[in-house]
Motif scaffolding. Structure first.
Motif, PDB file in Angstrom:
ATOM      1  N   THR A 104      79.966  28.046 -12.022  1.00 30.38           N
ATOM      2  CA  THR A 104      78.550  28.259 -12.743  1.00 30.38           C
ATOM      3  C   THR A 104      78.603  28.510 -14.108  1.00 30.38           C
ATOM      4  O   THR A 104      77.634  28.369 -14.911  1.00 30.38           O
ATOM      5  CB  THR A 104      77.912  29.598 -11.975  1.00 30.38           C
ATOM      6  OG1 THR A 104      78.675  30.649 -12.190  1.00 30.38           O
ATOM      7  CG2 THR A 104      77.572  29.075 -10.444  1.00 30.38           C
ATOM      8  N   ASP A 105      79.821  28.932 -14.513  1.00 30.03           N
ATOM      9  CA  ASP A 105      79.848  29.065 -16.148  1.00 30.03           C
ATOM     10  C   ASP A 105      81.151  28.323 -16.598  1.00 30.03           C
ATOM     11  O   ASP A 105      82.209  29.117 -16.266  1.00 30.03           O
ATOM     12  CB  ASP A 105      79.865  30.188 -16.374  1.00 30.03           C
ATOM     13  CG  ASP A 105      79.921  30.642 -18.087  1.00 30.03           C
ATOM     14  OD1 ASP A 105      80.397  29.991 -18.684  1.00 30.03           O
ATOM     15  OD2 ASP A 105      78.968  31.379 -18.493  1.00 30.03           O
ATOM     16  N   ASP A 106      81.323  27.199 -16.945  1.00 29.86           N
ATOM     17  CA  ASP A 106      82.530  26.474 -17.188  1.00 29.86           C
ATOM     18  C   ASP A 106      83.400  27.182 -18.258  1.00 29.86           C
ATOM     19  O   ASP A 106      84.589  27.291 -18.151  1.00 29.86           O
ATOM     20  CB  ASP A 106      82.485  24.961 -17.434  1.00 29.86           C
ATOM     21  CG  ASP A 106      83.606  24.264 -17.182  1.00 29.86           C
ATOM     22  OD1 ASP A 106      84.113  24.177 -16.165  1.00 29.86           O
ATOM     23  OD2 ASP A 106      83.946  23.378 -18.276  1.00 29.86           O
ATOM     24  N   GLU A 107      82.730  27.795 -19.401  1.00 30.53           N
ATOM     25  CA  GLU A 107      83.358  28.267 -20.323  1.00 30.53           C
ATOM     26  C   GLU A 107      84.303  29.612 -20.047  1.00 30.53           C
ATOM     27  O   GLU A 107      85.505  29.825 -20.317  1.00 30.53           O
ATOM     28  CB  GLU A 107      82.455  28.622 -21.513  1.00 30.53           C
ATOM     29  CG  GLU A 107      83.098  29.018 -22.697  1.00 30.53           C
ATOM     30  CD  GLU A 107      81.944  29.277 -23.769  1.00 30.53           C
ATOM     31  OE1 GLU A 107      82.154  30.370 -24.473  1.00 30.53           O
ATOM     32  OE2 GLU A 107      81.263  28.354 -23.906  1.00 30.53           O
ATOM     33  N   ILE A 108      83.511  30.238 -19.308  1.00 34.17           N
ATOM     34  CA  ILE A 108      84.339  31.590 -18.700  1.00 34.17           C
ATOM     35  C   ILE A 108      85.339  31.295 -17.604  1.00 34.17           C
ATOM     36  O   ILE A 108      86.378  31.953 -17.634  1.00 34.17           O
ATOM     37  CB  ILE A 108      83.185  32.464 -17.987  1.00 34.17           C
ATOM     38  CG1 ILE A 108      82.398  33.388 -19.090  1.00 34.17           C
ATOM     39  CG2 ILE A 108      84.103  33.869 -17.321  1.00 34.17           C
ATOM     40  CD1 ILE A 108      81.242  34.070 -18.407  1.00 34.17           C
ATOM     41  N   TYR A 109      85.183  30.242 -16.818  1.00 35.21           N
ATOM     42  CA  TYR A 109      86.020  29.855 -15.830  1.00 35.21           C
ATOM     43  C   TYR A 109      87.467  29.152 -16.565  1.00 35.21           C
ATOM     44  O   TYR A 109      88.379  29.313 -16.179  1.00 35.21           O
ATOM     45  CB  TYR A 109      85.586  28.706 -14.786  1.00 35.21           C
ATOM     46  CG  TYR A 109      86.470  28.246 -13.938  1.00 35.21           C
ATOM     47  CD1 TYR A 109      86.904  29.001 -13.016  1.00 35.21           C
ATOM     48  CD2 TYR A 109      87.198  27.110 -13.928  1.00 35.21           C
ATOM     49  CE1 TYR A 109      87.784  28.568 -11.809  1.00 35.21           C
ATOM     50  CE2 TYR A 109      88.066  26.584 -12.986  1.00 35.21           C
ATOM     51  CZ  TYR A 109      88.405  27.394 -12.165  1.00 35.21           C
ATOM     52  OH  TYR A 109      89.462  27.270 -11.069  1.00 35.21           O
ATOM     53  N   THR A 110      87.293  28.430 -17.837  1.00 30.98           N
ATOM     54  CA  THR A 110      88.260  28.040 -18.713  1.00 30.98           C
ATOM     55  C   THR A 110      89.108  28.985 -19.000  1.00 30.98           C
ATOM     56  O   THR A 110      90.314  29.052 -19.096  1.00 30.98           O
ATOM     57  CB  THR A 110      87.676  27.128 -19.664  1.00 30.98           C
ATOM     58  OG1 THR A 110      86.916  25.791 -18.824  1.00 30.98           O
ATOM     59  CG2 THR A 110      88.856  26.556 -20.216  1.00 30.98           C
ATOM     60  N   PHE A 170      86.989  37.245 -15.565  1.00 27.96           N
ATOM     61  CA  PHE A 170      86.406  35.930 -15.671  1.00 27.96           C
ATOM     62  C   PHE A 170      85.867  35.492 -14.481  1.00 27.96           C
ATOM     63  O   PHE A 170      84.878  34.659 -14.100  1.00 27.96           O
ATOM     64  CB  PHE A 170      87.592  35.151 -16.071  1.00 27.96           C
ATOM     65  CG  PHE A 170      88.102  35.587 -17.613  1.00 27.96           C
ATOM     66  CD1 PHE A 170      87.571  35.437 -18.695  1.00 27.96           C
ATOM     67  CD2 PHE A 170      89.380  36.290 -17.892  1.00 27.96           C
ATOM     68  CE1 PHE A 170      88.033  35.823 -20.055  1.00 27.96           C
ATOM     69  CE2 PHE A 170      89.992  36.558 -18.922  1.00 27.96           C
ATOM     70  CZ  PHE A 170      89.203  36.419 -20.094  1.00 27.96           C
ATOM     71  N   PHE A 171      86.809  35.439 -13.280  1.00 24.05           N
ATOM     72  CA  PHE A 171      86.360  34.654 -12.353  1.00 24.05           C
ATOM     73  C   PHE A 171      85.192  34.913 -11.508  1.00 24.05           C
ATOM     74  O   PHE A 171      84.306  34.272 -11.363  1.00 24.05           O
ATOM     75  CB  PHE A 171      87.515  34.618 -11.080  1.00 24.05           C
ATOM     76  CG  PHE A 171      87.347  33.804  -9.894  1.00 24.05           C
ATOM     77  CD1 PHE A 171      87.831  32.378  -9.853  1.00 24.05           C
ATOM     78  CD2 PHE A 171      86.968  34.132  -8.732  1.00 24.05           C
ATOM     79  CE1 PHE A 171      87.626  31.403  -8.715  1.00 24.05           C
ATOM     80  CE2 PHE A 171      86.675  33.362  -7.648  1.00 24.05           C
ATOM     81  CZ  PHE A 171      87.295  31.973  -7.655  1.00 24.05           C
ATOM     82  N   GLU A 172      84.823  36.364 -11.384  1.00 25.94           N
ATOM     83  CA  GLU A 172      83.747  36.911 -10.600  1.00 25.94           C
ATOM     84  C   GLU A 172      82.430  36.583 -11.338  1.00 25.94           C
ATOM     85  O   GLU A 172      81.261  36.237 -10.859  1.00 25.94           O
ATOM     86  CB  GLU A 172      83.847  38.129 -10.490  1.00 25.94           C
ATOM     87  CG  GLU A 172      85.197  38.819  -9.644  1.00 25.94           C
ATOM     88  CD  GLU A 172      85.226  38.324  -8.340  1.00 25.94           C
ATOM     89  OE1 GLU A 172      84.109  38.069  -7.707  1.00 25.94           O
ATOM     90  OE2 GLU A 172      86.375  38.316  -7.692  1.00 25.94           O
ATOM     91  N   LYS A 173      82.648  36.222 -12.867  1.00 21.24           N
ATOM     92  CA  LYS A 173      81.567  36.182 -13.637  1.00 21.24           C
ATOM     93  C   LYS A 173      81.227  34.351 -13.750  1.00 21.24           C
ATOM     94  O   LYS A 173      79.990  34.020 -14.040  1.00 21.24           O
ATOM     95  CB  LYS A 173      81.538  36.564 -14.848  1.00 21.24           C
ATOM     96  CG  LYS A 173      81.634  38.159 -15.062  1.00 21.24           C
ATOM     97  CD  LYS A 173      82.015  38.557 -16.359  1.00 21.24           C
ATOM     98  CE  LYS A 173      82.207  40.111 -16.180  1.00 21.24           C
ATOM     99  NZ  LYS A 173      82.897  40.594 -17.478  1.00 21.24           N
TER     100      LYS A 173
END
Length: 99
Positions: free
Chosen positions: A11-17, A82-85
């Motif tokens: 849902t948030d590619d920047e945080i997932y990266t 990171f992952f949970e967000k």
């Protein structure tokens, strides 16, 4: 080698990266890595009613290494930060010993 095929709804590619960057050194310590990684635009048949927009394989030297990685306190801190967000659902599509 022990490998898992995983589907996520990112849902948030920047945080997932940022998650992937932070967790990779820990993953390497356990003999792990990624074989294939796809961003998918459409899921034709979602698994367990979970949307999936990212599919990848993650591997380890064996199942014990995988279990140790996912229970590592450093990894769990990165996952929490990171992952949970950034991911709403995670689905293990398959896990197997690769010959």
């Amino acid at each position: 080698m022990y490998e898992m095929l995983v589907g996520l709804n990112v849902t948030d590619d920047e945080i997932y990266t940022a998650y992937r960057v932070a967790m990779k050194p820990i993953l390497v310590q356990y003999g792990g890595g990624f074989s294939s990684d796809f961003k998918v635009s459409e899921t034709l048949v979602p698994t367990e009613n979970n949307d999936i927009n990212r599919v990848f394989t993650i591997y380890f030297t064996d199942k014990t290494a995988m279990e140790n990685f996912f229970s590592n306190p450093e990894y769990l801190a990165v996952k929490n930060k990171f992952f949970e967000k950034s991911v709403s659902t995670a689905t293990i599509l398959s896990s197997y010993t690769k010959v």
